[in-house]
Design a protein around this motif. Structure first.
Motif: not given
Length: 448
Positions: A409, A429, A431, A444-448
């Motif tokens: 990303n 989750g 961040y 920033w939001a982290l999806d992984v």
């Protein structure tokens, strides 16, 4: 390095302020100087020469130039001048239009943009016990406490008289330490109230570091010393003095049993924290050609540490014996960042050559080279994962898989160099929070 960037920005700011303080020259004195020989009587005749009929100069020929070219008539010259003026005006207008044309907007992928600072954000840290709380420190001499999801800070931590260069939470989250280029370290409670002002260093603070198992705080200064205090009492536990230049990096090593410091004098020193004595001194380069150490990373659980220097050299050494274990050649410019992966035998280094290098610690071999468009300032691993974040001069944050070297990303939104990173781990989750030379911090939001 981020530290170099801080000093560069502060020095430039000081230079700009000095320029604005300059007083204009007294124009009356200039006119007076010119008037001193303005009258003919003020001139002194030293010799008179009589000209005869043969001394008359030849008539001027306005149709020819010295290089043999021919000048046109008055109308032609006027026309040529107007053409040149038109071309110059058009060119200037074009240049102005180019300068005024807005650059292509960058897509902002952050979930939050925090604008409380009025100067560059030099440091960020997340509270490990309350991961929804984080702190920022900036060139405006202020630190801020934030709560995830809130647009306004919980508290503004004022009192420093120069840039806040470093921030850090204690392991239990009870305290926040801020270090400033004013030479002061301030410790704050979780609600933002001042607990104690720690004094001792005579010049700017480069970094602060808490012990993993107690309220013991370590800091390195530009005055070539490092200091260790007990909090909240504020009592000095030890002063580490042997370097001959700014102590740029440092922390605890060997499971907290040792103190490690790195300096612009080109040495890394391992200290006995009780006695304050040097146990080992490692030279980053030959002693007759010293190079400033530009990054340092003690391993979180093993007795090794990693460091880089201005020339691009990277080395790994044993933290108990001080013995060099390997040299890791790959970078072609100053190495700005170094860090260890917690869950795999991997390390990452980032440099101003735009490379993020992934190293295999079993073989000391280069596993992957992750390329950026500009210099890498910091590299931070995601906890318990082989994923590593990098931030760059080119205004972006990237996420890499160290196993494959793939970029997972690219996080855009900042409009200037990204100087610092920290990862938060709330119950659900994770961040990322970043600080930038654009005077903002972003989440920033982290999806992984």
């Amino acid at each position: 390095t981020r530290l170099s960037w801080i000093h560069y920005m502060v020095e430039n700011s000081a230079s700009s302020s000095a320029m604005t303080d300059l007083e204009p020259r007294d124009t009356d004195s200039v006119v007076g100087d010119l008037n001193e020989v303005a009258m003919l009587d003020d001139l002194q005749v030293t010799e008179e020469i009589d000209l005869g009929p043969d001394d008359v100069p030849p008539p001027d020929d306005e149709s020819e130039l010295g290089d043999g070219s021919v000048m046109g008539s008055g109308d032609e010259m006027e026309e040529m001048a107007m053409e040149d003026y038109g071309q110059d005006k058009a060119g200037a207008a074009g240049a102005s239009a180019d300068a005024a044309a807005p650059s292509e907007p960058v897509e902002d992928l952050s979930v939050q943009c925090l604008r409380a600072h009025t100067s560059a954000v030099f440091a960020v840290a997340v509270n490990p016990a309350q991961p929804h709380v984080f702190a920022t420190g900036g060139g405006d001499d202020v630190a801020h406490l934030w709560r995830l999801g809130s647009e306004a800070p919980m508290a503004a931590l004022r009192g420093h008289t120069d840039s806040v260069s470093s921030v850090g939470f204690s392991a239990d989250g009870s305290y926040l330490a801020t270090g400033g280029l004013d030479g002061a370290v301030r410790v704050w409670a979780a609600d933002g109230s001042l607990v104690v002002l720690l004094e001792g260093p005579t010049q700017g603070i480069n970094w602060v570091c808490w012990h993993a198992r107690g309220h013991v705080l370590l800091a390195g200064s530009e005055d070539a010393t490092a200091w260790m205090w007990k909090v909240p009492e504020g009592s000095v536990m030890q002063i580490f003095s042997a370097h001959s230049a700014s102590v740029s990096y440092g922390g605890f090593a060997n499971g907290g049993r040792s103190v490690i410091t790195a300096s612009e004098d080109g040495t890394i020193r391992l200290w006995n924290p009780r006695a304050g004595t040097v146990e080992h001194c490692t030279h980053a380069s030959p002693p007759h050609e010293p190079e400033a150490v530009t990054c340092l990373a003690p391993h979180p659980s093993q007795a090794v540490y990693l460091f880089g220097v201005e020339s691009g050299a990277v080395k790994i050494a044993h933290a108990e014996s001080g013995k060099l274990l390997a040299s890791l050649p790959a970078h072609e410019d100053s190495v700005e960042a170094a860090s260890f992966c917690e869950c795999m035998p991997l390390a990452a280094t980032g440099g101003m050559d735009g490379k993020l290098c992934i190293w295999d610690l079993n073989t000391y071999g280069l596993r992957h080279t992750c390329l950026h468009g500009a210099g890498v300032i910091e590299a931070v691993w995601r906890r318990g994962s082989p994923l590593v974040f990098s931030c760059t001069v080119s205004k972006e944050v990237r996420l890499w898989d160290a196993r494959s070297g793939a970029c997972l990303n690219t996080l855009t939104g900042h409009t200037d160099a990204v100087l610092c990173l920290a990862v938060g781990y709330p119950e659900a989750g994770a961040y990322l929070v970043s600080g930038s030379d654009d005077n903002t911090a972003r989440v920033w939001a982290l999806d992984v």
